[in-house]
Design a protein around this motif. Structure first.
Motif, short mmCIF file in Angstrom:
data_model
loop_
_atom_site.label_atom_id
_atom_site.label_comp_id
_atom_site.label_asym_id
_atom_site.label_seq_id
_atom_site.Cartn_x
_atom_site.Cartn_y
_atom_site.Cartn_z
N LEU A 94 -0.46 8.34 -19.94
CA LEU A 94 -0.04 7.07 -19.87
C LEU A 94 0.92 6.48 -19.06
N LYS A 95 2.23 7.33 -19.98
CA LYS A 95 3.53 7.17 -19.34
C LYS A 95 3.26 7.56 -18.20
N ALA A 96 2.57 8.83 -17.65
CA ALA A 96 3.85 9.71 -16.63
C ALA A 96 2.53 9.33 -15.79
N SER A 97 1.67 8.17 -15.36
CA SER A 97 0.23 8.46 -14.89
C SER A 97 0.54 7.57 -13.75
N ASP A 98 0.44 6.85 -11.87
CA ASP A 98 0.65 6.52 -10.88
C ASP A 98 -0.84 5.22 -10.75
N CYS A 99 -2.12 6.87 -11.14
CA CYS A 99 -3.08 6.17 -11.33
C CYS A 99 -3.84 6.75 -12.31
N VAL A 100 -4.59 5.68 -13.38
CA VAL A 100 -5.29 6.64 -14.42
C VAL A 100 -6.80 6.13 -14.03
N VAL A 101 -7.54 7.79 -14.35
CA VAL A 101 -9.35 7.57 -13.87
C VAL A 101 -9.39 7.84 -15.47
N SER A 127 0.69 -1.20 -0.13
CA SER A 127 0.23 0.07 -0.01
C SER A 127 0.65 1.13 0.15
N HIS A 128 0.02 2.34 -0.42
CA HIS A 128 1.10 3.59 -0.82
C HIS A 128 0.09 4.88 -0.14
N ASN A 129 0.75 5.45 -0.25
CA ASN A 129 -0.29 7.19 0.27
C ASN A 129 -0.39 8.01 -1.33
N LEU A 130 -1.60 8.57 -1.65
CA LEU A 130 -1.60 8.48 -2.24
C LEU A 130 -0.99 10.29 -3.12
N ARG A 131 -0.44 10.74 -1.27
CA ARG A 131 0.55 12.51 -1.89
C ARG A 131 1.08 12.06 -2.72
N GLY A 132 1.76 12.86 -3.90
CA GLY A 132 3.05 13.22 -4.70
C GLY A 132 2.79 12.00 -5.97
N HIS A 133 1.69 11.60 -6.13
CA HIS A 133 1.85 10.09 -7.06
C HIS A 133 1.03 10.80 -8.07
#
Ligand SMILES: O=CC(=O)O
Length: 426
Positions: free
Chosen positions: A292-299, A231-237
């Motif tokens: 897509l290349k730049a994202s940690d979470c795609v919505v 698990s990870h914090n959201l901050r900074g992603h």
């Protein structure tokens, strides 16, 4: 037979003062959202859209074809609406496709000027608004205002070419959908399906003996240890939004720099104004692979493609970074679900949260398997039942906004939330 329309009730508070036409542009998004916020009595607050002096004039009234349930939440606006127009509401039998087509052929409802569908759960009985239905509409129709952010059930291009403005109600659903998206994004970073599933796993079988209980409760201890490491914090992603309309912008505001601290990136066919990007600290990507290349979470928060083709495919998924997360609160048809399952199984995607599905109410069996919690499977997918927009406040807003759109167009002002002006035959 037409169902009785609501009995108009006199407004308990005065409607807003009339404003000259030249002073009544569509209000800014935030104002509209605010005006859709319910007040303490459960009705919406006073509308910000000014009522027109024409609304009470004793001129020949436009006919409005009201499909679906009667107005429930906004009696004051409905009072104004039903004073201004003659509202005809076909009953449920007339709304089945063959009966509806027959009625249109017979011109049973006369030369109506607007179509009004205030609810998402009713008014869709006649099925797809395709060339078969649209070609039967009288030339008098000027506006179709409906509940719902999505409009994949209506050919808005064809409506526009026939001179009909289609207005959606995405604005009214934006808050609810964005709230739900926040929960889903958190789910992908914190593995909520795993945490929740493992917690109740020992209790699934009420007749389980002590041995079975001990074995299953191992899932609790294992989740406690392993989910922490994953698990990870959201901050900074980087939050990568595909689509940056009302919903995408609200998600950005809720998860971005001033709240959860995510770095917002977006891709949209239309780049947003500099002031919008600056306010939300959002970085524009001019193509999907770059986002897509730049994202940690795609919505995914964009309408279904007009050609029904998916945006998330084996090819586009090749652009993601290993371990990326994926959330869909838009439409299932935007995703090739086999390719998504491949990416989850291979670990390229670490987690997903899916509110919408390509073949609702069925969910793709491989995605269901990936959502299961058992000894071998931590449950990496959160699956929900197309719930993101579903709140009472959304439904209040759907009604209000649909009526306001129709009043605006038929009274000579700009539509508030049109989606097909670029196709409009003038
Ligand atoms: O999916 C729900 C909507 O389009 O409003």
């Amino acid at each position: 037979m037409a169902e009785p329309t609501n009995t108009p009730m006199p407004p308990s508070t005065p409607v807003p003062a009339s404003t000259p036409r030249s002073m009544s542009p569509a209000p800014p998004v935030q104002m509209v959202i605010h005006s859709l916020t319910p007040n303490a009595t459960g009705t919406t607050s006073n509308p910000v859209w000014p009522s027109s002096p024409e609304s009470s004039a004793k001129i020949k009234k436009h006919i409005v074809l009201h499909i679906g349930d009667s107005v429930k939440y906004n009696p004051q606006t409905y009072f104004e609406f039903s004073q201004a127009f003659e509202v005809i509401r076909p009953d449920i039998l007339e709304r089945t496709r063959p009966a509806f087509i027959q009625a249109l052929k017979e011109r049973r409802w006369g030369d109506f000027s607007a179509i009004f569908r205030p609810f998402w759960g009713s008014g869709g009985e006649m099925g797809q608004w395709d060339s078969e239905l649209i070609s039967l509409l009288p030339d008098s129709v000027k506006v179709f205002a409906s509940a719902g952010a999505g409009h994949d059930w209506a050919d808005t291009k064809l409506l526009g070419e026939k001179g009909i403005i289609y207005c959606n109600s995405g604005l009214a659903a934006a808050e609810a959908v964005a709230d739900f998206a926040v929960a889903m994004v958190i789910s992908t970073f914190r593995h909520l399906p795993w945490c929740m599933g493992a917690a109740i796993l020992p209790y699934h079988n009420e007749t389980a003996d002590q041995k079975a209980f001990d074995a299953a409760s191992e899932a609790f201890r294992e989740c406690h240890a392993r989910a922490t490491r994953a698990s990870h914090n959201l901050r900074g992603h980087v939050l990568g939004l595909i689509g940056f309309g009302n919903i995408g912008q609200q998600i950005a505001a809720k998860l971005g720099h001033s709240a959860f601290g995510m770095r917002v990136a977006y891709y949209d066919v239309i780049r947003k104004r500099e002031s919008v990007e600056a306010e939300l600290n959002a970085t524009f990507h001019s193509d999907l692979p770059s986002l897509l290349k730049a994202s940690d979470c795609v919505v995914l928060c964009t309408p279904a493609s007009a050609d029904g083709k998916p945006l998330i495919t084996a090819e586009t998924l090749r652009c993601i970074k290993p371990g990326t997360r994926f959330v869909n609160i838009a439409r299932g048809s935007l995703v090739d679900e086999d390719a998504l399952a491949d990416a989850l199984e291979s670990g390229m995607l670490s987690a997903a949260a899916l509110d919408v599905h390509a073949d609702e109410p069925r969910i793709h069996p491989r995605l269901v398997k990936l959502a299961r919690i058992d000894g071998a499977n931590p449950g990496r997918v959160m699956l929900t039942c197309h719930n993101a927009g579903g709140t009472v406040e959304t439904h209040m807003g759907f009604e209000e906004l649909s009526m306001r759109n129709i009043m605006a167009v038929l009274q000579g002002r700009d539509a508030i939330t049109p989606v097909n002006l670029h196709f409009l035959k003038t």
